[in-house]
Design an enzyme around this catalytic site. Structure first.
Site, PDB file in Angstrom:
ATOM      1  N   LYS A  76       0.829  -1.218   0.000  1.00  0.00           N
ATOM      2  CA  LYS A  76       0.000   0.000   0.000  1.00  0.00           C
ATOM      3  C   LYS A  76       0.860   1.263   0.000  1.00  0.00           C
ATOM      4  O   LYS A  76       0.608   2.186  -0.755  1.00  0.00           O
ATOM      5  CB  LYS A  76      -0.925   0.040   1.230  1.00  0.00           C
ATOM      6  N   ARG A 100      -9.536   0.859   8.961  1.00  0.00           N
ATOM      7  CA  ARG A 100      -9.102  -0.499   9.297  1.00  0.00           C
ATOM      8  C   ARG A 100     -10.170  -1.246  10.073  1.00  0.00           C
ATOM      9  O   ARG A 100      -9.942  -2.394  10.473  1.00  0.00           O
ATOM     10  CB  ARG A 100      -7.844  -0.415  10.163  1.00  0.00           C
ATOM     11  N   ARG A 152      11.720  -5.899   4.959  1.00  0.00           N
ATOM     12  CA  ARG A 152      11.436  -4.515   4.587  1.00  0.00           C
ATOM     13  C   ARG A 152      12.266  -3.495   5.372  1.00  0.00           C
ATOM     14  O   ARG A 152      12.481  -3.643   6.558  1.00  0.00           O
ATOM     15  CB  ARG A 152       9.943  -4.319   4.879  1.00  0.00           C
ATOM     16  N   ARG A 179      11.145  -1.037  10.878  1.00  0.00           N
ATOM     17  CA  ARG A 179      10.078  -0.829  11.855  1.00  0.00           C
ATOM     18  C   ARG A 179      10.123  -1.905  12.940  1.00  0.00           C
ATOM     19  O   ARG A 179      10.244  -3.078  12.621  1.00  0.00           O
ATOM     20  CB  ARG A 179       8.724  -0.862  11.155  1.00  0.00           C
ATOM     21  N   ARG A 199      -0.366  -8.743  13.610  1.00  0.00           N
ATOM     22  CA  ARG A 199      -0.889  -7.751  12.660  1.00  0.00           C
ATOM     23  C   ARG A 199      -1.768  -8.415  11.607  1.00  0.00           C
ATOM     24  O   ARG A 199      -2.790  -7.872  11.201  1.00  0.00           O
ATOM     25  CB  ARG A 199       0.265  -6.973  12.014  1.00  0.00           C
TER      26      ARG A 199
HETATM   27  P1  AMP Z   1       0.829   0.546   9.211  1.00  0.00           P
HETATM   28  O1  AMP Z   1       2.030   1.408   9.028  1.00  0.00           O
HETATM   29  O2  AMP Z   1      -0.340   0.974   8.374  1.00  0.00           O
HETATM   30  O3  AMP Z   1       1.128  -0.928   9.051  1.00  0.00           O
HETATM   31  O4  AMP Z   1       0.358   0.749  10.731  1.00  0.00           O
HETATM   32  C1  AMP Z   1       1.196   0.418  11.816  1.00  0.00           C
HETATM   33  C2  AMP Z   1       0.369   0.244  13.087  1.00  0.00           C
HETATM   34  O5  AMP Z   1      -0.296   1.479  13.394  1.00  0.00           O
HETATM   35  C3  AMP Z   1      -0.744  -0.785  12.992  1.00  0.00           C
HETATM   36  O6  AMP Z   1      -0.271  -2.118  13.233  1.00  0.00           O
HETATM   37  C4  AMP Z   1      -1.686  -0.292  14.086  1.00  0.00           C
HETATM   38  O7  AMP Z   1      -1.197  -0.616  15.370  1.00  0.00           O
HETATM   39  C5  AMP Z   1      -1.596   1.216  13.925  1.00  0.00           C
HETATM   40  N1  AMP Z   1      -2.604   1.748  12.957  1.00  0.00           N
HETATM   41  C6  AMP Z   1      -2.357   2.356  11.759  1.00  0.00           C
HETATM   42  N2  AMP Z   1      -3.507   2.714  11.159  1.00  0.00           N
HETATM   43  C7  AMP Z   1      -4.505   2.323  11.992  1.00  0.00           C
HETATM   44  C8  AMP Z   1      -5.919   2.390  11.919  1.00  0.00           C
HETATM   45  N3  AMP Z   1      -6.549   2.944  10.856  1.00  0.00           N
HETATM   46  N4  AMP Z   1      -6.626   1.890  12.964  1.00  0.00           N
HETATM   47  C9  AMP Z   1      -6.016   1.354  14.032  1.00  0.00           C
HETATM   48  N5  AMP Z   1      -4.694   1.239  14.162  1.00  0.00           N
HETATM   49  C10 AMP Z   1      -3.918   1.717  13.152  1.00  0.00           C
END
Ligand code: AMP
Length: 220
Positions: free
Chosen positions: A13, A88, A127, A161, A172
């Site tokens: 994404k 999400r 990554r 990360r 996740r």
């Molecule tokens: P990402 O970088 O999109 O993989 O997000 C990293 C982490 O941020 C996720 O594993 C969640 O803990 C939190 N997170 C990001 N976006 C959301 C969302 N829309 N709702 C809830 N938690 C989020």
């Protein structure tokens, strides 16, 4: 144009959203990046989100909805945005619809990147990214030309990360299947959902996205 890019962690994404951002002159809104910035800055939201993120779980809907509502009201979002990592949950999707309806507008496109779980684990665990410009790399599939140096900006600030560790990745993926996947039928019922094969080569995925969006998206 207002676009949502859906898909599990590691589906690509972020990479695709960056390409679309440039090609369509819209703003990439990554809630993961916003939360990581809040954690780094030690804000109240960051303090509440840190442990949840490290456990691979979802941060609460109220925090995320307020964060996106404030962000899309900013002037740089006037020309449109591409949401990467939001919504999400079905509650977030409903809140997004309601906030856009309140502004007399709606989403133009919701695109799902479909990828197998097995491929995701391999993708996520290799990554890394540039801490200066955000360019994304992968140990096997897309290494930087010179080790430890960003191709795009030359920075040597390479970051991995903490939640990309194998045990957190499993949590996740579980959060994705339990809480996020139900938004796919939600958007399908609205007739706005398109699905792209996220297992295809990165540049092919970009091509498919451009076709859906009616614009050529360069693979850079
Ligand atoms: P990402 O970088 O999109 O993989 O997000 C990293 C982490 O941020 C996720 O594993 C969640 O803990 C939190 N997170 C990001 N976006 C959301 C969302 N829309 N709702 C809830 N938690 C989020």
């Amino acid at each position: 144009m207002k676009i949502v890019l859906l898909g599990p962690p590691g589906a690509g994404k972020g990479t695709q959203a960056k390409r679309i951002e440039k090609a369509l002159n819209v703003v990439q809104l990554s809630t993961g990046d916003m939360l990581r910035a809040a954690v780094a800055a030690g804000t109240d939201v960051g303090k509440r989100a840190k442990a949840v993120m490290e456990a691979g779980k979802l941060v609460s809907d109220d925090i995320l909805i307020a964060m996106i509502e404030a962000r899309i009201a900013e002037p740089d979002c006037k020309n449109g945005f591409i949401l990467d990592g939001f919504p999400r949950t079905v509650a977030q999707a409903q809140a997004l619809d309601a906030m856009l309806k309140g502004k007399g507008t709606k989403l133009d496109s919701v695109i799902e990147l479909a990828v197998d779980d097995a491929a995701l684990v391999a993708r996520i665990s290799g990554r890394y990214s540039c801490g200066a410009c955000g360019a994304v790399y992968h140990d096997q599939t897309k290494p930087s030309k010179a080790e430890g140096v960003c191709d795009a900006c030359g920075s040597t600030k390479i970051v991995r990360r903490p939640d990309d560790k194998a045990d957190t990745v499993a949590a996740r993926l579980k959060a994705y299947h339990d809480q996020t996947a139900p938004i796919i039928p939600y958007y399908r019922e609205q007739g706005v959902l398109k699905t792209v094969d996220g297992m295809a080569d990165m540049d092919q995925v970009t091509k498919a996205l451009g076709k859906i969006l009616g614009r050529e998206v360069p693979a850079v």
